[in-house]
Design a protein around this motif. Sequence first.
Motif, PDB file in Angstrom:
ATOM      1  N   GLN A  69      36.380  35.369  55.897  1.00 56.25           N
ATOM      2  CA  GLN A  69      35.902  36.382  54.955  1.00 56.25           C
ATOM      3  C   GLN A  69      37.080  37.017  54.223  1.00 56.25           C
ATOM      4  O   GLN A  69      38.079  37.383  54.837  1.00 56.25           O
ATOM      5  CB  GLN A  69      35.090  37.445  55.707  1.00 56.25           C
ATOM      6  CG  GLN A  69      34.324  38.388  54.805  1.00 56.25           C
ATOM      7  CD  GLN A  69      33.270  39.162  55.570  1.00 56.25           C
ATOM      8  OE1 GLN A  69      32.273  38.612  56.011  1.00 56.25           O
ATOM      9  NE2 GLN A  69      33.513  40.455  55.770  1.00 56.25           N
ATOM     10  N   THR A  70      36.967  37.089  52.899  1.00 58.93           N
ATOM     11  CA  THR A  70      38.025  37.690  52.089  1.00 58.93           C
ATOM     12  C   THR A  70      37.395  38.644  51.073  1.00 58.93           C
ATOM     13  O   THR A  70      36.202  38.571  50.790  1.00 58.93           O
ATOM     14  CB  THR A  70      38.838  36.617  51.329  1.00 58.93           C
ATOM     15  OG1 THR A  70      37.916  35.825  50.550  1.00 58.93           O
ATOM     16  CG2 THR A  70      39.597  35.720  52.273  1.00 58.93           C
ATOM     17  N   SER A  71      38.235  39.551  50.531  1.00 57.80           N
ATOM     18  CA  SER A  71      37.782  40.453  49.479  1.00 57.80           C
ATOM     19  C   SER A  71      38.370  40.005  48.152  1.00 57.80           C
ATOM     20  O   SER A  71      39.548  39.623  48.069  1.00 57.80           O
ATOM     21  CB  SER A  71      38.228  41.894  49.776  1.00 57.80           C
ATOM     22  OG  SER A  71      37.597  42.383  50.946  1.00 57.80           O
ATOM     23  N   ILE A  72      37.524  40.019  47.115  1.00 58.02           N
ATOM     24  CA  ILE A  72      37.997  39.632  45.782  1.00 58.02           C
ATOM     25  C   ILE A  72      37.460  40.641  44.768  1.00 58.02           C
ATOM     26  O   ILE A  72      36.412  41.251  44.963  1.00 58.02           O
ATOM     27  CB  ILE A  72      37.575  38.202  45.388  1.00 58.02           C
ATOM     28  CG1 ILE A  72      36.051  38.046  45.469  1.00 58.02           C
ATOM     29  CG2 ILE A  72      38.257  37.167  46.230  1.00 58.02           C
ATOM     30  CD1 ILE A  72      35.580  36.685  44.972  1.00 58.02           C
ATOM     31  N   LYS A  73      38.198  40.813  43.673  1.00 62.02           N
ATOM     32  CA  LYS A  73      37.797  41.734  42.617  1.00 62.02           C
ATOM     33  C   LYS A  73      36.545  41.205  41.907  1.00 62.02           C
ATOM     34  O   LYS A  73      36.388  40.003  41.714  1.00 62.02           O
ATOM     35  CB  LYS A  73      38.926  41.909  41.600  1.00 62.02           C
ATOM     36  CG  LYS A  73      40.146  42.639  42.151  1.00 62.02           C
ATOM     37  CD  LYS A  73      39.792  44.105  42.433  1.00 62.02           C
ATOM     38  CE  LYS A  73      41.012  44.899  42.895  1.00 62.02           C
ATOM     39  NZ  LYS A  73      40.633  46.301  43.236  1.00 62.02           N
ATOM     40  N   LEU A  74      35.675  42.136  41.502  1.00 63.35           N
ATOM     41  CA  LEU A  74      34.467  41.742  40.779  1.00 63.35           C
ATOM     42  C   LEU A  74      34.800  40.910  39.543  1.00 63.35           C
ATOM     43  O   LEU A  74      34.137  39.916  39.249  1.00 63.35           O
ATOM     44  CB  LEU A  74      33.683  42.994  40.356  1.00 63.35           C
ATOM     45  CG  LEU A  74      32.680  43.567  41.366  1.00 63.35           C
ATOM     46  CD1 LEU A  74      32.190  44.930  40.910  1.00 63.35           C
ATOM     47  CD2 LEU A  74      31.516  42.616  41.547  1.00 63.35           C
ATOM     48  N   SER A  75      35.832  41.296  38.844  1.00 63.21           N
ATOM     49  CA  SER A  75      36.208  40.604  37.599  1.00 63.21           C
ATOM     50  C   SER A  75      36.794  39.214  37.847  1.00 63.21           C
ATOM     51  O   SER A  75      36.925  38.411  36.922  1.00 63.21           O
ATOM     52  CB  SER A  75      37.207  41.442  36.811  1.00 63.21           C
ATOM     53  OG  SER A  75      38.379  41.681  37.591  1.00 63.21           O
ATOM     54  N   GLU A  76      37.168  38.933  39.126  1.00 66.00           N
ATOM     55  CA  GLU A  76      37.799  37.652  39.443  1.00 66.00           C
ATOM     56  C   GLU A  76      36.847  36.672  40.121  1.00 66.00           C
ATOM     57  O   GLU A  76      37.265  35.588  40.522  1.00 66.00           O
ATOM     58  CB  GLU A  76      39.005  37.894  40.377  1.00 66.00           C
ATOM     59  CG  GLU A  76      40.095  38.756  39.789  1.00 66.00           C
ATOM     60  CD  GLU A  76      40.838  38.015  38.680  1.00 66.00           C
ATOM     61  OE1 GLU A  76      41.107  36.811  38.855  1.00 66.00           O
ATOM     62  OE2 GLU A  76      41.103  38.645  37.637  1.00 66.00           O
ATOM     63  N   ILE A  77      35.564  37.029  40.260  1.00 66.00           N
ATOM     64  CA  ILE A  77      34.625  36.191  41.029  1.00 66.00           C
ATOM     65  C   ILE A  77      34.527  34.775  40.468  1.00 66.00           C
ATOM     66  O   ILE A  77      34.673  33.793  41.191  1.00 66.00           O
ATOM     67  CB  ILE A  77      33.233  36.856  41.085  1.00 66.00           C
ATOM     68  CG1 ILE A  77      33.251  38.092  41.973  1.00 66.00           C
ATOM     69  CG2 ILE A  77      32.197  35.866  41.619  1.00 66.00           C
ATOM     70  CD1 ILE A  77      31.925  38.844  41.996  1.00 66.00           C
ATOM     71  N   VAL A  78      34.271  34.670  39.178  1.00 66.49           N
ATOM     72  CA  VAL A  78      34.067  33.341  38.578  1.00 66.49           C
ATOM     73  C   VAL A  78      35.331  32.496  38.719  1.00 66.49           C
ATOM     74  O   VAL A  78      35.281  31.333  39.146  1.00 66.49           O
ATOM     75  CB  VAL A  78      33.657  33.464  37.093  1.00 66.49           C
ATOM     76  CG1 VAL A  78      33.650  32.081  36.438  1.00 66.49           C
ATOM     77  CG2 VAL A  78      32.273  34.095  36.979  1.00 66.49           C
ATOM     78  N   LYS A  79      36.481  33.081  38.386  1.00 68.51           N
ATOM     79  CA  LYS A  79      37.754  32.343  38.464  1.00 68.51           C
ATOM     80  C   LYS A  79      38.040  31.891  39.892  1.00 68.51           C
ATOM     81  O   LYS A  79      38.406  30.732  40.140  1.00 68.51           O
ATOM     82  CB  LYS A  79      38.890  33.228  37.948  1.00 68.51           C
ATOM     83  CG  LYS A  79      40.253  32.569  37.998  1.00 68.51           C
ATOM     84  CD  LYS A  79      41.340  33.529  37.489  1.00 68.51           C
ATOM     85  CE  LYS A  79      42.715  32.890  37.594  1.00 68.51           C
ATOM     86  NZ  LYS A  79      43.782  33.821  37.140  1.00 68.51           N
ATOM     87  N   GLU A  80      37.836  32.784  40.856  1.00 69.07           N
ATOM     88  CA  GLU A  80      38.108  32.473  42.255  1.00 69.07           C
ATOM     89  C   GLU A  80      37.195  31.357  42.759  1.00 69.07           C
ATOM     90  O   GLU A  80      37.634  30.426  43.446  1.00 69.07           O
ATOM     91  CB  GLU A  80      37.928  33.732  43.107  1.00 69.07           C
ATOM     92  CG  GLU A  80      38.092  33.530  44.593  1.00 69.07           C
ATOM     93  CD  GLU A  80      39.515  33.206  45.013  1.00 69.07           C
ATOM     94  OE1 GLU A  80      39.693  32.583  46.080  1.00 69.07           O
ATOM     95  OE2 GLU A  80      40.459  33.548  44.253  1.00 69.07           O
ATOM     96  N   LEU A  81      35.921  31.453  42.430  1.00 76.33           N
ATOM     97  CA  LEU A  81      34.967  30.453  42.925  1.00 76.33           C
ATOM     98  C   LEU A  81      35.182  29.086  42.253  1.00 76.33           C
ATOM     99  O   LEU A  81      34.996  28.056  42.881  1.00 76.33           O
ATOM    100  CB  LEU A  81      33.533  30.942  42.725  1.00 76.33           C
ATOM    101  CG  LEU A  81      33.147  32.109  43.654  1.00 76.33           C
ATOM    102  CD1 LEU A  81      31.787  32.652  43.294  1.00 76.33           C
ATOM    103  CD2 LEU A  81      33.189  31.667  45.107  1.00 76.33           C
ATOM    104  N   LYS A  82      35.565  29.095  40.986  1.00 80.80           N
ATOM    105  CA  LYS A  82      35.874  27.824  40.326  1.00 80.80           C
ATOM    106  C   LYS A  82      37.032  27.140  41.028  1.00 80.80           C
ATOM    107  O   LYS A  82      37.035  25.912  41.212  1.00 80.80           O
ATOM    108  CB  LYS A  82      36.223  28.059  38.857  1.00 80.80           C
ATOM    109  CG  LYS A  82      34.999  28.122  37.944  1.00 80.80           C
ATOM    110  CD  LYS A  82      35.424  28.095  36.491  1.00 80.80           C
ATOM    111  CE  LYS A  82      34.235  27.887  35.578  1.00 80.80           C
ATOM    112  NZ  LYS A  82      34.617  27.758  34.166  1.00 80.80           N
TER     113      LYS A  82
END
Length: 420
Positions: free
Chosen positions: A404-417
């Motif tokens: 489990q990790t924390s990511i910024k809302l604005s970075e969700i798409v980039k991180e998941l891609k």
Amino acid sequence: MLTKAPRGTKDITPKDAYKWNYVENKFREVCALFGYEEIRTPIFEHTELFQRGVGETTDVVQKEMYTFEDKGNRSITLKPEGTAGAVRAFIENKMYADTQPTKLFYQTPCFRYERPQAGRQRQFHQFGIETLGSDKPSIDAEVIALAVQFFNEVGLNNLETCINSVGCPTCREKYNNILKDYLDAKSDVLCETCNERKEKNPMRVIDCKNPVCKENLADIPYMIDHLCDDCKDHFAKVQEYLTEMGINFKVDKTIVRGLDYYKKTAFEIISNDIGAQSTVCGGGRYDGLVEQLGGPKGVSGIGFALGVERLLLTLENNNIEIENPKATDIFIATIGENAQTKSFKILKDLRENHISADKDHLDRSLKAQFKYSDKLNAKYTIVIGDDELANDEVKLKDMSTSEQTSIKLSEIVKELKNRL
């Protein structure tokens, strides 16, 4: 009755639909490798098309077609097979004026009124190919090779390829006279169906499944032993090309196929895994059918069809499993009304970036949402609550490792891609 499908039809539910998608896509891929293009013809045609194309003496036309009158008093038939409609389309759309040969493939539902059994329904589905515009034996070998490669690519490489020649009008006329004399002498030991067939289409007697007839016709003359020189040469070339490609085959004198339009090469691909109904693919050459259906003279054709239901049953009986692809990349679990609302914007962003995503729509508890995520085979679960929204972030859980990790809302798409 409202909640029960008609006899001989079957629902294809999500637990099986992925298997259909797999074999449909595989068939398209293999057809593309051989230069075939897709054709889609209507589910129903004028009845006369099948009477003339399939043959009035066949069981299909005499006993099995779904035929009705429409509101214009026209006789209409749900298509019982794919070839006649494809050839009609070839003629109507003047494909014969294009560079030849014309290579077509189709995936279509068909309809025959017969007793439902394993691998055969009254509404069933066919894959098929048709090649029009070449009378050369090389195209016969290519058509067979396409079928063999398709079966190999779905994992069926232990099938038996059987070929035969059913002659041409020239040698068949002489053969039919010989066969008719033989059958007339045997009429007292033939079943009623065979006695009818011997008058209209004697070669169809060879296809009789009655064990008594089979025993009494053990010494029946076969077409392949009475071929004219042209048919002999054609059949020899087909075998030569198949041998060159390393395709194992055997010559089976008993193959006549069930439809009237076949000439010269006929073939079947056999499985021994589904009992008496063992043919998983059948086809052959139908020179003359284009002219017979009102098209130009001299346009040759060859093709095959295979039943999808029977194909899937054969895969199952050979313990060949088709992997169910994970449909959902991301599941969003929410805590509270604010997170529920915010999740819709995240869903939209993910889906617009071609990341499959879903969420709960039944107000489940967080624990129940995780169970639902597991059921969907989600690769990752995003958790959003008031704390996460306050920190402008979400928690991302890898469902395979539980990391489990924390990511910024604005970075969700980039991180998941990056992760996917």
